[in-house]
Design a protein around this motif. Structure first.
Motif, PDB file in Angstrom:
ATOM      1  N   ILE A  51      52.133  42.855  24.698  1.00  9.56           N
ATOM      2  CA  ILE A  51      51.057  42.313  25.537  1.00  9.56           C
ATOM      3  C   ILE A  51      49.712  43.010  25.307  1.00  9.56           C
ATOM      4  CG2 ILE A  51      50.347  41.783  27.916  1.00  9.56           C
ATOM      5  CD1 ILE A  51      52.663  40.097  26.842  1.00  9.56           C
ATOM      6  N   SER A  63      46.566  40.908  24.191  1.00 16.72           N
ATOM      7  CA  SER A  63      45.411  40.804  25.080  1.00 16.72           C
ATOM      8  C   SER A  63      44.140  41.082  24.295  1.00 16.72           C
ATOM      9  CB  SER A  63      45.531  41.792  26.239  1.00 16.72           C
ATOM     10  OG  SER A  63      46.748  41.598  26.907  1.00 16.72           O
ATOM     11  N   PHE A 105      41.079  38.495  23.618  1.00 19.82           N
ATOM     12  CA  PHE A 105      39.686  38.819  23.912  1.00 19.82           C
ATOM     13  C   PHE A 105      38.816  38.545  22.678  1.00 19.82           C
ATOM     14  CE2 PHE A 105      36.273  42.021  23.865  1.00 19.82           C
ATOM     15  CZ  PHE A 105      35.579  41.576  24.979  1.00 19.82           C
ATOM     16  N   LEU A 159      38.220  34.861  22.357  1.00 22.07           N
ATOM     17  CA  LEU A 159      37.267  34.373  23.361  1.00 22.07           C
ATOM     18  C   LEU A 159      35.844  34.725  22.959  1.00 22.07           C
ATOM     19  CD1 LEU A 159      39.030  35.260  26.738  1.00 22.07           C
ATOM     20  CD2 LEU A 159      38.579  32.982  25.838  1.00 22.07           C
ATOM     21  N   MET A 160      35.674  35.955  22.454  1.00 25.26           N
ATOM     22  CA  MET A 160      34.330  36.379  22.062  1.00 25.26           C
ATOM     23  C   MET A 160      33.847  35.595  20.840  1.00 25.26           C
ATOM     24  SD  MET A 160      33.260  38.291  24.297  1.00 25.26           S
ATOM     25  CE  MET A 160      34.292  37.515  25.503  1.00 25.26           C
ATOM     26  N   ILE A 203      44.270  29.921  24.712  1.00 20.45           N
ATOM     27  CA  ILE A 203      44.289  30.254  26.145  1.00 20.45           C
ATOM     28  C   ILE A 203      45.607  29.770  26.742  1.00 20.45           C
ATOM     29  CG2 ILE A 203      43.261  29.649  28.370  1.00 20.45           C
ATOM     30  CD1 ILE A 203      40.544  29.699  27.004  1.00 20.45           C
ATOM     31  N   PHE A 238      48.580  31.877  25.250  1.00 21.51           N
ATOM     32  CA  PHE A 238      48.632  33.243  25.777  1.00 21.51           C
ATOM     33  C   PHE A 238      49.343  33.268  27.124  1.00 21.51           C
ATOM     34  CE2 PHE A 238      46.361  36.827  28.024  1.00 21.51           C
ATOM     35  CZ  PHE A 238      47.022  37.837  27.339  1.00 21.51           C
ATOM     36  N   THR A 239      49.020  32.302  27.977  1.00 19.84           N
ATOM     37  CA  THR A 239      49.673  32.283  29.282  1.00 19.84           C
ATOM     38  C   THR A 239      51.127  31.833  29.167  1.00 19.84           C
ATOM     39  OG1 THR A 239      47.572  31.794  30.326  1.00 19.84           O
ATOM     40  CG2 THR A 239      49.551  31.313  31.596  1.00 19.84           C
ATOM     41  N   LEU A 288      52.512  35.618  28.745  1.00 20.74           N
ATOM     42  CA  LEU A 288      52.465  36.236  30.079  1.00 20.74           C
ATOM     43  C   LEU A 288      53.600  35.764  30.985  1.00 20.74           C
ATOM     44  CD1 LEU A 288      48.632  36.321  30.792  1.00 20.74           C
ATOM     45  CD2 LEU A 288      50.111  38.153  29.960  1.00 20.74           C
ATOM     46  N   ILE A 289      53.903  34.462  30.965  1.00 22.38           N
ATOM     47  CA  ILE A 289      54.964  33.980  31.858  1.00 22.38           C
ATOM     48  C   ILE A 289      56.308  34.414  31.294  1.00 22.38           C
ATOM     49  CG2 ILE A 289      56.093  31.925  32.750  1.00 22.38           C
ATOM     50  CD1 ILE A 289      53.406  30.592  32.912  1.00 22.38           C
ATOM     51  N   LEU A 332      35.198  34.576  31.443  1.00 24.20           N
ATOM     52  CA  LEU A 332      36.442  34.444  30.676  1.00 24.20           C
ATOM     53  C   LEU A 332      37.111  35.806  30.498  1.00 24.20           C
ATOM     54  CD1 LEU A 332      35.263  31.969  27.880  1.00 24.20           C
ATOM     55  CD2 LEU A 332      36.839  31.481  29.745  1.00 24.20           C
ATOM     56  N   THR A 333      36.286  36.813  30.219  1.00 20.98           N
ATOM     57  CA  THR A 333      36.843  38.150  30.034  1.00 20.98           C
ATOM     58  C   THR A 333      37.471  38.654  31.330  1.00 20.98           C
ATOM     59  OG1 THR A 333      35.041  38.495  28.500  1.00 20.98           O
ATOM     60  CG2 THR A 333      36.302  40.434  29.162  1.00 20.98           C
ATOM     61  N   THR A 350      40.741  36.935  32.020  1.00 21.36           N
ATOM     62  CA  THR A 350      41.778  37.455  31.125  1.00 21.36           C
ATOM     63  C   THR A 350      42.241  38.830  31.595  1.00 21.36           C
ATOM     64  OG1 THR A 350      40.658  36.287  29.353  1.00 21.36           O
ATOM     65  CG2 THR A 350      42.339  37.860  28.705  1.00 21.36           C
ATOM     66  N   GLU A 381      44.544  38.380  34.464  1.00 13.56           N
ATOM     67  CA  GLU A 381      45.844  37.875  34.004  1.00 13.56           C
ATOM     68  C   GLU A 381      46.733  39.006  33.500  1.00 13.56           C
ATOM     69  OE1 GLU A 381      45.191  33.344  32.336  1.00 13.56           O
ATOM     70  OE2 GLU A 381      44.577  34.994  31.054  1.00 13.56           O
ATOM     71  N   VAL A 382      46.131  39.844  32.647  1.00 13.91           N
ATOM     72  CA  VAL A 382      46.918  40.925  32.068  1.00 13.91           C
ATOM     73  C   VAL A 382      47.264  41.954  33.138  1.00 13.91           C
ATOM     74  CG1 VAL A 382      46.942  42.726  30.309  1.00 13.91           C
ATOM     75  CG2 VAL A 382      45.852  40.534  29.831  1.00 13.91           C
ATOM     76  N   TYR A 392      50.152  40.987  35.224  1.00  8.88           N
ATOM     77  CA  TYR A 392      51.380  41.033  34.429  1.00  8.88           C
ATOM     78  C   TYR A 392      52.053  42.392  34.582  1.00  8.88           C
ATOM     79  CZ  TYR A 392      54.327  40.949  30.227  1.00  8.88           C
ATOM     80  OH  TYR A 392      55.385  41.007  29.362  1.00  8.88           O
ATOM     81  N   TYR A 393      51.265  43.442  34.878  1.00 12.01           N
ATOM     82  CA  TYR A 393      51.816  44.788  34.976  1.00 12.01           C
ATOM     83  C   TYR A 393      52.116  45.203  36.411  1.00 12.01           C
ATOM     84  CZ  TYR A 393      51.182  45.442  30.040  1.00 12.01           C
ATOM     85  OH  TYR A 393      51.295  45.330  28.685  1.00 12.01           O
ATOM     86  N   VAL A 411      54.913  40.115  39.778  1.00 11.91           N
ATOM     87  CA  VAL A 411      55.647  39.336  38.783  1.00 11.91           C
ATOM     88  C   VAL A 411      56.893  38.742  39.425  1.00 11.91           C
ATOM     89  CG1 VAL A 411      56.931  39.481  36.627  1.00 11.91           C
ATOM     90  CG2 VAL A 411      54.775  40.689  36.856  1.00 11.91           C
ATOM     91  N   PHE A 461      53.449  34.355  41.071  1.00 15.10           N
ATOM     92  CA  PHE A 461      53.084  34.842  39.738  1.00 15.10           C
ATOM     93  C   PHE A 461      52.785  33.697  38.765  1.00 15.10           C
ATOM     94  CE2 PHE A 461      54.595  36.324  35.477  1.00 15.10           C
ATOM     95  CZ  PHE A 461      53.514  37.136  35.207  1.00 15.10           C
ATOM     96  N   VAL A 462      53.780  32.817  38.588  1.00  9.20           N
ATOM     97  CA  VAL A 462      53.597  31.744  37.604  1.00  9.20           C
ATOM     98  C   VAL A 462      52.464  30.799  37.998  1.00  9.20           C
ATOM     99  CG1 VAL A 462      54.725  29.770  36.512  1.00  9.20           C
ATOM    100  CG2 VAL A 462      55.947  31.930  36.737  1.00  9.20           C
ATOM    101  N   LEU A 466      49.100  32.418  37.322  1.00 10.99           N
ATOM    102  CA  LEU A 466      48.777  32.474  35.895  1.00 10.99           C
ATOM    103  C   LEU A 466      48.357  31.111  35.379  1.00 10.99           C
ATOM    104  CD1 LEU A 466      51.412  34.732  34.102  1.00 10.99           C
ATOM    105  CD2 LEU A 466      48.983  35.135  34.406  1.00 10.99           C
ATOM    106  N   LEU A 467      49.087  30.071  35.811  1.00 13.68           N
ATOM    107  CA  LEU A 467      48.764  28.721  35.345  1.00 13.68           C
ATOM    108  C   LEU A 467      47.363  28.317  35.799  1.00 13.68           C
ATOM    109  CD1 LEU A 467      52.115  26.777  35.829  1.00 13.68           C
ATOM    110  CD2 LEU A 467      51.070  27.559  33.697  1.00 13.68           C
ATOM    111  N   SER A 492      44.729  30.235  33.810  1.00 19.28           N
ATOM    112  CA  SER A 492      44.601  29.736  32.440  1.00 19.28           C
ATOM    113  C   SER A 492      43.918  28.365  32.437  1.00 19.28           C
ATOM    114  CB  SER A 492      45.983  29.736  31.812  1.00 19.28           C
ATOM    115  OG  SER A 492      46.218  28.626  31.070  1.00 19.28           O
TER     116      SER A 492
END
Lengths: 233, 663, 121
Positions: free
Chosen positions: A86, A90, A94, A97-98, A223, A226-227, A231-232, C37-38, C41, C44-45, C48-49, C54, C59-60, C63-64, C67
């Motif tokens: 991850i 990530s 990024f 996206l940039m 995008i 990634f999800t 992530l899921i 956007l950053t 993101t 999101e990350v 996740y931790y 989670v 959670f799901v 995230l959906l 996104s």
């Protein structure tokens, strides 16, 4: 023959009915832009098929490695490590996206080519289409580098495209995305070559816009990936 | 010739004669020439598919025949289906898309002429590639829907399925490229005043089909990619031992496969929607409803795919949903049938060959549609699936529907394409033999199917009650073949000896009939201005268009404007506020002048060989995959890399060359 | 790309109709979008931790949603659909909707939801 003159087409015609040159398009829009949007619509179905397959096969692999912590004690004596990285992904997300940001700035720079330049040194630099096209392409290449790193480390950990359902569907989905990024990078490099050769101006904006739309689409697909993939759990 | 009593005298020498010679055909970017190429190529493949069908029927004529081995029989029915769908009906439709869309919307060419040439060459090379398998004796043998895992290496190790997988990938590129092109053409190349709701029904149907292509083909592409990867690189998408799901292929295939059914039938619907009004001397009944019904069919077409799979057991919810959506599709389809009937009702009918084929479609498609609704019910489907009943059903919709419509279209548009009429006498023989032959072939299949005869068996035992029906089917095929031969004779003979057609042979109302036959390279010397959807009837028979909306206040609601409000400013309609009789201001009929585009100062795209080279490079690249399975890895790599290079370089050369000379 | 010379913009076609609207996003909009956007993101990350999050039902869906917001932002601003001709919007959204319905339909048919939530059916 009540309408004789009509039948022989013997009319004075307005300036609009110009036999010398192309008539304007029906919508006033550019042909290529309509085509690229239709193409992007088509690509939605392409990636929908790939993503559905990945999700359908998620959790159905009969052997590891698995994407997430698939088996922890007490179920398994030796815990199976999650293979997806991850933090690295990530970072690559990024980067992509940039690259989209760089792409819109490249397009804006091309569109504004014939406007007077701002005075400051920095502002002038930031109006360079070459700078932003290079930036986009390099960020794309960086993303591909991350992907190459990810793929090789997976292979070292024992996951190839042949190992299990996860391997097959994961490598195919992300590989297809990577192939799209590669095509986008080639497209950007082609635009750069043109820029160096004769300079891209506002009349080229439509061609840069096509590349940009494609590039951003590849970004939004990521995008979603990634999800849904990373992530899921 | 009933309407334009004094149609201008036609002299073929007066008409513009384009360059001839092989090179001019290899480099052409003219949509009419590409349409002609599509027509000849797909008629050839159609005949090949017909020979395969004849061989199948010969084998099944009686019980326990052994004309062909089981394996050869598998190849025959697989190639029959694949050929008829991908190399016959689809490109026959594409021939009409190419030829007619620009003419019907008043354009001088498609949006991307070179891409159009590319589509054709890819189709031709893909068709040759697929049929090349016969020469090395390994034609595809897994059925036209190639169910995996049957088609994986484990069960089909030969090159047969490789040809099928790669061939379909190549053909898919052709269809997709053409679809983007036609979408852009219809949206953006219409003549002034040609609003979407004034487009001829054929163009509407064609337009909607392009969206089906654009959305359905990526799905089969991915399903085929999985199969390709399984076969060539050892992935597990269809490997049951690795936990794969045997239904994955079926679902992906039918998500493509059902829209594909509408891809096959809607163009024929479009042709019939041109033919019936012309020969009824009435505008089509319920034009907007026809348009919306087509859209609804296309949209619902994406939500019914699993009705091909009721037998796999999807559970009550899946079965119910797909059963209901399937039955819903019968409604817009029924709307179309009734609209055609109401168009004929009270019209002054002329039973030309084209009209006979059109009415043939209405009748025979309805039979196929009714058996289709029967399959929509899961319990009924369980009795019928994989039997000859289903074979009867889809031949009624594909042969009785698509092919009848396409033959009607050929009789109707042949004069536009060649300047000469097909013989009506031979045409009548063709129609009746085909109509009788088709019913004799396929109607008995309903019975053999319900009596339990499965599809795809290469022979059967006596005493199951199937002999009579199979015998009838085989006789019917013989009659069909005679009808087809008459057509081929008519097609080639009329090219040189047919009656001179003139500009408006049938008295039809749409733009393609306002220019010489065959049209000059630039189609319209002057781009027409359109003020109603039956512009030629406005000129020649205004009485017929009294009920049709014209550009007048109050008709705005019919002018659905998917484009922007700014369109109006970009395109002032010259007769926007004129009284109806002012329509002549916008429309005219062009006589053949014999003048070239250059003489008229009309910029036309330059001919180019690059699309052909690019298509060739792509086909070579795909062919390289085959060498992997005969253990020639270096050769495979060399071929693929060489092909890819050829493709990329010619693509760059193509893209960086301007389409036309600067004027 | 393929046909540079075919349809040069005509003098009589105004820029509005060419799809270049006056309400054009500015450079600062582009930068702000990148920041948004950053940030999404990063969130999101971050979630996740958080093991407790989670494990939760939120959670799901969260995230959906995040996104989807990112997806829509890029499409609206970077692909400038928000400012562009509505024809392009139609050409993109219609296929997107069909694609999403297809994904959901397929997942349903393959028991993805019942298999995960345990009790949808």
């Amino acid at each position: 023959m009540a309408h004789a003159s009509a039948l022989t087409g013997d009319h004075s015609h307005s300036a609009h009915d110009d036999a010398h040159g192309h008539p304007p398009t029906s919508t006033g829009l550019d042909n290529k832009k309509i085509a690229i949007w239709a193409f992007i619509g088509s690509e939605c179905m392409l990636f929908a098929s790939l993503i559905s397959t990945y999700l359908i096969y998620k959790g159905r692999s009969v052997v590891g490695p698995y994407p997430h912590d698939a088996c922890l004690p007490p179920q398994c004596s030796t815990p199976l490590k999650a293979i997806l990285n991850i933090p690295i992904t990530s970072a690559s997300t990024f980067v992509l996206l940039m690259s989209s940001l760089a792409m819109v700035l490249a397009l804006a720079a091309v569109e504004l080519k014939d406007q007077p330049m701002p005075s400051g040194w920095w502002s002038r630099r930031l109006r360079s289409s070459k700078l932003w096209l290079w930036m986009t392409a390099l960020l794309g290449i960086t993303f591909l580098g991350f992907q190459a790193f990810e793929f090789t480390s997976f292979v070292h950990e024992g996951l190839t495209i042949r190992t299990n359902l996860f391997g097959s569907s994961f490598f195919t989905l992300t590989g297809f995305h990577g192939a799209h990024v590669t095509a986008g990078v080639l497209w950007l490099l082609t635009l750069l070559a043109i820029d160096y050769r004769r300079g891209l101006g506002p009349k080229d904006a439509i061609n840069v816009d096509l590349a940009a739309l494609y590039w951003h689409f590849v970004d939004v697909v990521w995008i979603a990936i990634f999800t849904l993939v990373y992530l899921i759990k | 010739m009933a309407t334009t009593a004094t149609a201008p005298a036609y002299a073929p020498t007066e008409s513009y004669v384009g360059e001839s010679g092989i090179w001019s055909w290899l480099t052409t970017v003219d949509h009419k020439r590409i349409g002609t190429l599509y027509l000849f190529t797909s008629l050839f493949f159609f005949l090949v598919g017909g020979v395969e069908a004849g061989m199948i029927r010969a084998q099944l004529a009686g019980p326990n025949k052994d004309l062909f081995s089981a394996d050869l029989y598998n190849q025959l029915f697989t190639m029959h289906g694949t050929t008829m769908i991908f190399l016959g009906v689809m490109p026959l439709s594409a021939a009409f898309f190419n030829y007619l869309i620009p003419l019907q919307i008043g354009a001088r060419d498609v949006a991307f002429p070179r891409l159009n040439a590319f589509s054709y060459w890819v189709f031709l090379l893909g068709g040759i590639f697929m049929n090349f398998s016969w020469i090395i004796g390994a034609a595809p043998n897994g059925g036209w829907f190639g169910y995996a895992p049957l088609t994986t290496m484990q069960y089909s190790a030969g090159l047969n399925i490789d040809f099928w997988v790669i061939g379909l990938q190549i053909l898919g590129v052709s269809s997709l490229a053409a679809a983007f092109n036609f979408i852009t053409t219809v949206i953006n190349m219409r003549a002034p005043g040609m609003n979407l709701m004034r487009m001829p029904m054929f163009t509407w149907n064609a337009f909607i089909v392009q969206f089906l292509l654009v959305l359905a083909f990526p799905v089969i592409t991915i399903a085929l990619v999985f199969l390709q990867f399984d076969r060539f690189f050892g992935t597990n998408f269809y490997t049951m031992a690795a936990g794969a799901d045997p239904l994955l292929w079926q679902h992906l295939f039918w998500i493509f496969g059902h829209p594909e059914v509408y891809i096959l039938i809607l163009p024929a619907f479009g042709l019939v929607s041109e033919i019936i009004p012309t020969f009824s001397r009435k505008p089509i009944f319920g034009y907007p409803v026809m348009v919306y019904a087509t859209m609804l069919i296309a949209f619902l077409g994406f939500g019914v795919w699993a009705h091909h799979m009721f037998a796999v057991g999807m559970g009550p919810i899946g079965d119910t949903v797909f059963g209901v959506t399937t039955m819903l599709i019968a409604i817009p389809t029924g709307v179309k049938i009734f609209n055609w009937i109401f168009t004929m009702w009270g019209g002054s009918l002329r039973f030309t060959t084209a009209m006979k084929f059109a009415i043939g479609l209405v009748a025979l498609f309805t039979i196929g549609g009714i058996s289709g609704v029967m399959h929509a019910s899961p319990p009924a489907d369980l009795q019928q699936t994989d039997t000859y009943f289903v074979v009867a059903h889809f031949h009624y919709v594909l042969f009785g529907g698509s092919m009848m419509g396409i033959f009607g279209g050929i009789y109707y548009y042949y004069p536009k394409m060649t300047g000469r009429l097909l013989s009506e006498k031979l045409g009548s023989w063709h129609f009746w033999l085909m109509f009788i032959g088709m019913n004799l072939t396929f109607f008995p299949m309903h019975f053999s199917g319900l009596m339990g005869m499965p599809r795809r068996i290469y022979t059967y035992d006596a005493g199951q009650g199937w002999e009579l029906f199979n015998k009838l089917s085989t006789y019917g095929t013989g009659i069909l073949a005679v009808g087809l031969l008459i057509f081929v004779w008519n097609f080639f003979r009329s090219y040189s000896t047919g009656e001179i057609a003139g500009i408006v042979p049938w008295g039809a109302p749409t733009l393609e009939w306002s220019i010489p036959s065959p049209p000059p390279e630039y189609n319209f010397a002057r781009i027409p201005k359109v003020t109603s959807r039956l512009p030629l009837w406005d000129l020649t028979a205004p009485r017929l268009t009294r009920e049709v909306p014209h550009t007048e206040a109050g008709d705005k609601r019919l002018d659905v404007d998917v484009a922007s409000k700014h369109t109006a400013t970009g395109h002032p309609n010259p007769t926007a506020n004129a009284p109806r009789q002012g329509v002549e201001a916008g429309m005219h009929i062009e006589r053949a002048t014999g003048r070239t585009a250059r003489e008229l100062g009309i910029p036309m795209p330059n001919p180019t060989i690059k699309p052909l080279i690019c298509a060739l490079g792509m086909t070579i690249m795909f062919t390289g995959l085959l060498f992997i399975h005969v253990n020639r890895m270096p050769l495979a790599l060399a071929t693929m890399i060489g092909g890819a290079l050829l493709m990329t370089l010619s693509l760059y050369a193509w893209v960086l060359t301007p389409l036309e000379d600067a004027h | 790309m393929a046909h540079d010379t075919q349809h040069e913009p005509h003098a009589n076609v105004d820029h509005t109709a060419m799809g270049i609207t006056h309400e054009h996003p500015t450079w600062s909009t582009y930068w702000k979008v990148a920041v948004v956007l950053t940030l999404i993101t990063a969130v999101e990350v971050w979630i996740y931790y958080i093991p407790s999050f989670v494990a939760s039902r939120a959670f799901v869906p969260s995230l959906l949603i995040m996104s989807a917001v990112k997806f829509a932002t890029v499409v609206m601003f970077y692909m400038h659909l928000r400012y562009d001709h509505k024809l392009f919007r139609a050409l993109f959204t219609a296929p997107l909707i069909i694609a999403i319905i297809t994904i959901v339909g397929l997942l349903f048919l393959f028991g993805y939801f019942s298999h995960r939530t345990g009790a949808l059916l």
